[in-house]
Design an enzyme around this catalytic site. Structure first.
Site, PDB file in Angstrom:
ATOM      1  N   SER A 149       0.864  -1.190   0.000  1.00 18.75           N
ATOM      2  CA  SER A 149       0.000   0.000   0.000  1.00 18.75           C
ATOM      3  C   SER A 149       0.895   1.232   0.000  1.00 18.75           C
ATOM      4  O   SER A 149       2.082   1.144   0.343  1.00 18.75           O
ATOM      5  CB  SER A 149      -0.841  -0.006   1.282  1.00 18.75           C
ATOM      6  OG  SER A 149      -1.510   1.221   1.473  1.00 18.75           O
ATOM      7  N   TYR A 162      -1.743  -0.461  10.604  1.00 18.49           N
ATOM      8  CA  TYR A 162      -1.798  -0.799   9.176  1.00 18.49           C
ATOM      9  C   TYR A 162      -0.439  -0.467   8.541  1.00 18.49           C
ATOM     10  O   TYR A 162       0.107  -1.271   7.773  1.00 18.49           O
ATOM     11  CB  TYR A 162      -2.941  -0.017   8.512  1.00 18.49           C
ATOM     12  CG  TYR A 162      -3.219  -0.395   7.063  1.00 18.49           C
ATOM     13  CD1 TYR A 162      -3.619  -1.689   6.721  1.00 18.49           C
ATOM     14  CD2 TYR A 162      -3.115   0.544   6.045  1.00 18.49           C
ATOM     15  CE1 TYR A 162      -3.890  -2.027   5.402  1.00 18.49           C
ATOM     16  CE2 TYR A 162      -3.392   0.219   4.722  1.00 18.49           C
ATOM     17  CZ  TYR A 162      -3.780  -1.071   4.404  1.00 18.49           C
ATOM     18  OH  TYR A 162      -4.046  -1.401   3.092  1.00 18.49           O
TER      19      TYR A 162
HETATM   20  P1  NDP Z   1     -11.312  -6.117  -0.209  1.00 21.31           P
HETATM   21  O1  NDP Z   1     -11.826  -5.985   1.191  1.00 21.31           O
HETATM   22  O2  NDP Z   1     -12.240  -5.906  -1.347  1.00 21.31           O
HETATM   23  O3  NDP Z   1     -10.614  -7.542  -0.392  1.00 21.31           O
HETATM   24  C1  NDP Z   1      -9.907  -8.182   0.634  1.00 21.31           C
HETATM   25  C2  NDP Z   1      -9.782  -9.642   0.282  1.00 21.31           C
HETATM   26  O4  NDP Z   1      -9.017 -10.307   1.294  1.00 21.31           O
HETATM   27  C3  NDP Z   1     -11.134 -10.342   0.200  1.00 21.31           C
HETATM   28  O5  NDP Z   1     -11.162 -11.139  -0.943  1.00 21.31           O
HETATM   29  C4  NDP Z   1     -11.164 -11.201   1.445  1.00 21.31           C
HETATM   30  O6  NDP Z   1     -11.903 -12.382   1.189  1.00 21.31           O
HETATM   31  C5  NDP Z   1      -9.689 -11.514   1.609  1.00 21.31           C
HETATM   32  N1  NDP Z   1      -9.376 -11.956   2.965  1.00 21.31           N
HETATM   33  C6  NDP Z   1      -9.514 -11.222   4.107  1.00 21.31           C
HETATM   34  N2  NDP Z   1      -9.210 -11.989   5.158  1.00 21.31           N
HETATM   35  C7  NDP Z   1      -8.867 -13.215   4.681  1.00 21.31           C
HETATM   36  C8  NDP Z   1      -8.475 -14.435   5.285  1.00 21.31           C
HETATM   37  N3  NDP Z   1      -8.351 -14.543   6.611  1.00 21.31           N
HETATM   38  N4  NDP Z   1      -8.209 -15.495   4.489  1.00 21.31           N
HETATM   39  C9  NDP Z   1      -8.336 -15.395   3.152  1.00 21.31           C
HETATM   40  N5  NDP Z   1      -8.699 -14.261   2.525  1.00 21.31           N
HETATM   41  C10 NDP Z   1      -8.968 -13.191   3.280  1.00 21.31           C
HETATM   42  O7  NDP Z   1     -10.081  -5.110  -0.285  1.00 21.31           O
HETATM   43  P2  NDP Z   1      -9.043  -4.711  -1.436  1.00 21.31           P
HETATM   44  O8  NDP Z   1      -9.291  -5.451  -2.679  1.00 21.31           O
HETATM   45  O9  NDP Z   1      -9.000  -3.243  -1.457  1.00 21.31           O
HETATM   46  O10 NDP Z   1      -7.693  -5.192  -0.743  1.00 21.31           O
HETATM   47  C11 NDP Z   1      -6.764  -6.053  -1.342  1.00 21.31           C
HETATM   48  C12 NDP Z   1      -5.364  -5.681  -0.879  1.00 21.31           C
HETATM   49  O11 NDP Z   1      -5.052  -4.375  -1.346  1.00 21.31           O
HETATM   50  C13 NDP Z   1      -5.179  -5.629   0.637  1.00 21.31           C
HETATM   51  O12 NDP Z   1      -3.940  -6.212   0.977  1.00 21.31           O
HETATM   52  C14 NDP Z   1      -5.167  -4.144   0.943  1.00 21.31           C
HETATM   53  O13 NDP Z   1      -4.442  -3.840   2.116  1.00 21.31           O
HETATM   54  C15 NDP Z   1      -4.499  -3.608  -0.307  1.00 21.31           C
HETATM   55  N6  NDP Z   1      -4.740  -2.188  -0.566  1.00 21.31           N
HETATM   56  C16 NDP Z   1      -5.992  -1.718  -0.841  1.00 21.31           C
HETATM   57  C17 NDP Z   1      -6.192  -0.366  -1.032  1.00 21.31           C
HETATM   58  C18 NDP Z   1      -7.541   0.237  -1.291  1.00 21.31           C
HETATM   59  O14 NDP Z   1      -7.654   1.480  -1.299  1.00 21.31           O
HETATM   60  N7  NDP Z   1      -8.587  -0.541  -1.501  1.00 21.31           N
HETATM   61  C19 NDP Z   1      -5.073   0.589  -0.985  1.00 21.31           C
HETATM   62  C20 NDP Z   1      -3.810  -0.019  -0.717  1.00 21.31           C
HETATM   63  C21 NDP Z   1      -3.659  -1.349  -0.521  1.00 21.31           C
HETATM   64  P3  NDP Z   1     -12.878 -13.148   2.210  1.00 21.31           P
HETATM   65  O15 NDP Z   1     -13.520 -12.112   3.098  1.00 21.31           O
HETATM   66  O16 NDP Z   1     -13.839 -13.840   1.296  1.00 21.31           O
HETATM   67  O17 NDP Z   1     -11.986 -14.094   2.941  1.00 21.31           O
END
Ligand code: NDP
Length: 253
Positions: A149, A162
């Site tokens: 990030s 974070y």
């Molecule tokens: P979302 O919340 O849309 O996606 C997060 C994903 O992580 C989901 O598919 C969720 O699936 C999965 N996840 C969470 N916990 C678990 C677990 N214990 N086991 C397996 N899967 C898990 O967020 P984003 O797409 O935005 O985030 C994706 C990445 O991008 C993250 O690492 C985030 O920190 C990073 N990021 C995002 C930004 C933004 O502005 N959106 C900015 C910078 C970085 P499920 O709940 O089905 O398990």
């Protein structure tokens, strides 16, 4: 679906929404068979159906990656089901932000469990397969892409833990990159800015409003913008290693 990733297998964590979902689609679009990892199986099935409908190959692997055994089993199911592993995108993540002094018990641990421990569990299990793919695979190169990030580069008040997890992801990525680079396993980090996903929906009341205020009027990135960055990295010729990509929304400081 065919392209530069033909004959390869990619595993994407957090494929049930946001950046992971878009990345899985993008890699499938380049010809990779994709293993879709997250907890929400129904969402993964829907994505898999969509990829198959476009002529691609997808395997649903429901797992909670914070559990070391589930993470390892997810990697092994991907290899058993799709035959190999050339690309891993450690994308699953959680952002439970807010001032340190106000943090409810458990939030920090949940974030560290997914953003750090989950990423490590998947990496540990995947690395032997990536090393094998780099040696004998169709492209003679393998990729591990960690989704960090802007919070992995810049620390701000209100996001301390974070920041801790994402600075950690950056440091781990760079150290591992140097360990395996001569084996042609490329280890890269992508640092998204503000992307329109479900990520901020998990924060507590009060913080959600503050985030809304910050992004109000800003044109946020789409998940596909980050998927493009990942796809760019993993489709380069084996002589090229894109170590790091910082992708901010155009109006973001
Ligand atoms: P979302 O919340 O849309 O996606 C997060 C994903 O992580 C989901 O598919 C969720 O699936 C999965 N996840 C969470 N916990 C678990 C677990 N214990 N086991 C397996 N899967 C898990 O967020 P984003 O797409 O935005 O985030 C994706 C990445 O991008 C993250 O690492 C985030 O920190 C990073 N990021 C995002 C930004 C933004 O502005 N959106 C900015 C910078 C970085 P499920 O709940 O089905 O398990």
């Amino acid at each position: 679906m065919s392209g530069r990733l033909d004959g390869t297998v990619a595993l994407v964590t957090g494929a049930s929404s946001g950046i992971g979902e878009a990345t899985a689609r993008a890699l499938a679009g380049h010809g990779a068979a994709v293993a879709l990892v997250a907890r929400r199986q129904d969402r993964l099935e829907k994505l898999a159906d969509g990829i198959r409908g476009e002529g691609g190959t997808a395997l649903v692997v429901a797992a909670d990656i914070t559990d070391r055994e589930q993470a390892a089993a997810a990697v092994e199911r991907a290899v058993a089901g799709l035959g190999r592993l050339d690309t891993v995108v450690n994308n699953a993540g959680l952002m439970l932000i807010g001032p340190v002094a106000d943090a409810p018990a458990g939030e920090w641990e949940r974030m560290i469990d997914v953003n750090v421990q989950g990423l490590l569990h998947v990496t540990r299990a995947a690395l032997p397969h990536l090393l094998a793919a780099a040696e004998n695979g169709p492209r003679r190169v393998a990729d591990l892409v960690n989704i960090s990030s802007t919070a992995g580069r810049v620390a701000r008040p209100g996001t301390a833990v974070y920041n801790l997890t994402k600075f950690g992801v950056n440091a781990f990525t760079e150290a591992l990159r140097q360990e395996v680079m001569t084996k042609r396993v490329r280890v890269s980090v992508v640092e998204p800015g503000t992307v329109n996903t479900e990520l901020s929906s998990h924060v507590r009341e009060g913080i959600r409003e503050a985030i809304r205020g910050q992004v109000e009027g800003m044109e946020m990135l789409h998940p596909e913008d980050i998927a493009d960055a990942v796809a760019y990295i993993v489709t380069r010729d084996r002589r090229v290693a894109v170590n790091e990509m910082l992708v901010r929304a155009a109006e973001q400081t």
